[in-house]
Design an enzyme around this catalytic site. Structure first.
Site, PDB file in Angstrom:
ATOM      1  N   GLY A  65      -0.814   2.503  -5.023  1.00 27.00           N
ATOM      2  CA  GLY A  65      -0.734   3.184  -6.011  1.00 27.00           C
ATOM      3  C   GLY A  65      -0.795   2.100  -7.117  1.00 27.00           C
ATOM      4  CB  ILE A  66      -0.888   2.423 -10.702  1.00 26.97           C
ATOM      5  CG1 ILE A  66      -1.524   1.577 -11.661  1.00 26.97           C
ATOM      6  CG2 ILE A  66      -0.056   3.200 -11.040  1.00 26.97           C
ATOM      7  CD1 ILE A  66      -2.538   2.336 -12.757  1.00 26.97           C
ATOM      8  N   GLY A  67       0.845  -0.314 -10.487  1.00 26.34           N
ATOM      9  CA  GLY A  67       2.066  -0.583 -10.827  1.00 26.34           C
ATOM     10  C   GLY A  67       2.154  -2.204  -9.846  1.00 26.34           C
ATOM     11  CB  ALA A  68       4.729  -4.669 -10.311  1.00 24.71           C
ATOM     12  CB  ILE A  69       5.075  -1.738  -5.482  1.00 23.24           C
ATOM     13  CG1 ILE A  69       6.124  -1.504  -6.261  1.00 23.24           C
ATOM     14  CG2 ILE A  69       5.484  -1.866  -4.007  1.00 23.24           C
ATOM     15  CD1 ILE A  69       7.406  -2.615  -6.247  1.00 23.24           C
ATOM     16  CD  GLU A 111      -4.909   7.297  -7.428  1.00 26.99           C
ATOM     17  OE1 GLU A 111      -4.735   8.274  -6.735  1.00 26.99           O
ATOM     18  OE2 GLU A 111      -4.460   7.015  -8.296  1.00 26.99           O
ATOM     19  N   GLY A 127      -2.550   9.965  -8.866  1.00 25.03           N
ATOM     20  CA  GLY A 127      -2.874  10.507  -7.323  1.00 25.03           C
ATOM     21  C   GLY A 127      -1.841  10.443  -6.456  1.00 25.03           C
TER      22      GLY A 127
END
Ligand code: COA
Length: 434
Positions: free
Chosen positions: A213-217, A236, A334
């Site tokens: 997904g999105i973000g720092a991880i 995605e 998503g």
């Protein structure tokens, strides 16, 4: 003229916009800046009112959310990105809660009209095809449904393959502008993110098909996969973190059942290197979000491992990822599409991963979600939950068992108060849960 295409100026092209129209802008790096600027000039000249603007997250400016355009432009986001966050929170822009998989359906079903689609494409090839490059997502649906399609032809848009390739006959107006695509900015993972990355990497099996997904991880996880084998990508979005793994042959899609040997995505968010990577690269298929994010298509590949992040998780496993209390920070995106798709996949793993505390030391694990916080992934959907203190599987666990497991990977300084809250909530038996 280029391949029989007649170019007009951006100012001329945006004359097709009428008051009351709905406009779709292509996403992330592909927001058509030159058209946005021309549209703002019409707004400044007082020629338009009540024009609605839709898009997923975009990089770069979003001037139509400025308070001065009240009554002229109104942004209704499909995802609240950094450039519109303040305006959404202040009420000058708004958010349409929608699974990413269904953003395209809003147009195709006619729930949302699309009068004008404003997009960016690569220059036409000898067959008369252009590529949507880094933004296929809901943009392809918008193009199909729009009364008018205006495309910025930009040699910096990568010639991505897959559904990204469309014939020039789908476009009504062409504007030439070779601006660089907006790069996304990432920082190197810190110690906590690296620990989370390591805990996630231990759950990822060889042959897994990844969504991040999105973000720092995501980058923190990818940095830990150097010893894995035969990984695939059906996602995605992806960013620079995958590139070293492709170079080393670790990501090769060999274990995929659908799109074997290919990386599948619907938008991209990265540096110029990432955009160059997808240029004319047959290994990458940039596809309609109706395909990439359909949980039943996602589930066709084995060992789908979906890793997404959260803003807050309660002790029953409810995941808030879109708001800080009542204040919208992002959107569902998503997350649910992939969490559900991964849980349906053979030996799939759905993972929610987040630091145990915020950068201000507030516990992100809470007895109950903050008033107004939205549940993105429900307690029925959550499987694996990861922090820097470990990984626990909540699937099939009772409320009291979940509370114990979740608290076991909370920040040590907050475990006692969380345990006390769980005891107060669940009663005396909680002490005996193993
Ligand atoms: N209480 C108070 N503040 C909190 C908080 C909490 N529980 N959790 C986070 N915050 C603050 C952070 O301190 C940070 O503040 P800052 O900007 O002042 O530093 C901010 O909120 C963002 O938190 P952070 O942990 O840095 O977020 P992130 O960039 O890692 O993104 C999500 C995390 C959840 C917002 C992001 O993954 C997301 O949008 N998810 C939903 C969509 C999705 O999963 N899509 C899937 C595929 S793209």
């Amino acid at each position: 003229m280029l391949n029989n295409i007649k170019f007009i100026s951006a100012d001329e092209a945006v004359k097709v916009v009428k008051s009351g129209d709905h406009i779709h802008l292509s996403s992330v790096a592909s927001a058509p800046k030159v058209l946005i600027d021309a549209l703002m000039r019409r707004g400044d000249a007082g020629e338009l009112k009540d024009v609605r603007i839709h898009h997923l997250h975009t990089e770069g400016g979003a001037p139509y959310t400025d308070a001065k355009y009240e009554g002229i432009f109104f942004h209704q986001a499909f995802f609240v990105g950094g450039n519109v966050r303040k305006s959404v929170q202040a009420g000058y822009a708004d958010y349409i809660p929608i699974f990413l998989s269904e953003t395209q359906k809003l147009y195709r079903s006619g729930v949302l009209p699309c009068n004008v689609a404003m997009i960016q494409v690569s220059p036409p090839d000898k067959h008369g095809f252009v590529s949507l490059g880094t933004s296929v997502d809901a943009t392809l649906a918008a193009i199909e449904c729009a009364e008018h399609v205006i495309a910025v032809v930009n040699k910096n848009v990568p010639r991505a393959w897959g559904d990204a390739m469309i014939p020039t006959s789908m476009i009504d107006y062409f504007v030439e502008c070779d601006g660089l695509l907006e790069p996304a900015h990432f920082t190197a993972p810190d110690e906590i993110e690296s620990a989370i990355g390591k805990n996630c990497a231990e759950l990822i099996e060889d042959g897994a098909c990844l969504q991040m997904g999105i973000g720092a991880i995501p980058n923190a996880v990818l940095a830990q996969l150097g010893n894995h084998k035969n990984l695939g990508i059906h996602t995605e979005m992806f960013a620079d973190g995958v590139l070293p793994l492709v170079e080393k042959g670790i990501i090769n899609g060999a274990n995929k059942v659908i799109d074997k040997g290919k990386m599948v995505s619907t938008f991209l968010m990265g540096s110029q290197t990432c955009y160059d990577f997808i240029d004319d690269n047959p290994m990458v298929r940039m596809m309609d979000v109706a395909y990439t994010n359909d949980p039943f298509i996602i589930a066709k590949n084995p060992r789908v491992t979906a890793i997404n992040s959260a803003l807050q998780v309660d002790i029953t496993g409810q995941v808030c990822a879109d708001s800080l209390g009542t204040k919208f920070f992002s959107g569902v995106g998503g997350q649910v599409d992939f969490i559900y798709g991964a849980s349906l996949s053979e030996r799939g793993k759905a993972i929610i991963a987040m630091p145990s505390v915020t950068n201000k030391g507030i516990s992100k694990i809470a007895p109950v979600l903050t008033s107004g916080a939205g549940v993105v992934t429900t307690r029925n959907h959550i499987h694996w939950f990861v922090t820097e203190y470990g990984a626990v599987n909540l699937y099939g666990k009772s409320l009291q068992e979940r509370a114990k497991l979740i608290i076991s990977i909370a920040h040590p300084e907050h475990r006692e108060e969380l345990d006390k809250a769980a005891f107060e909530r669940f009663g005396p038996h909680y002490h005996f849960v193993g």
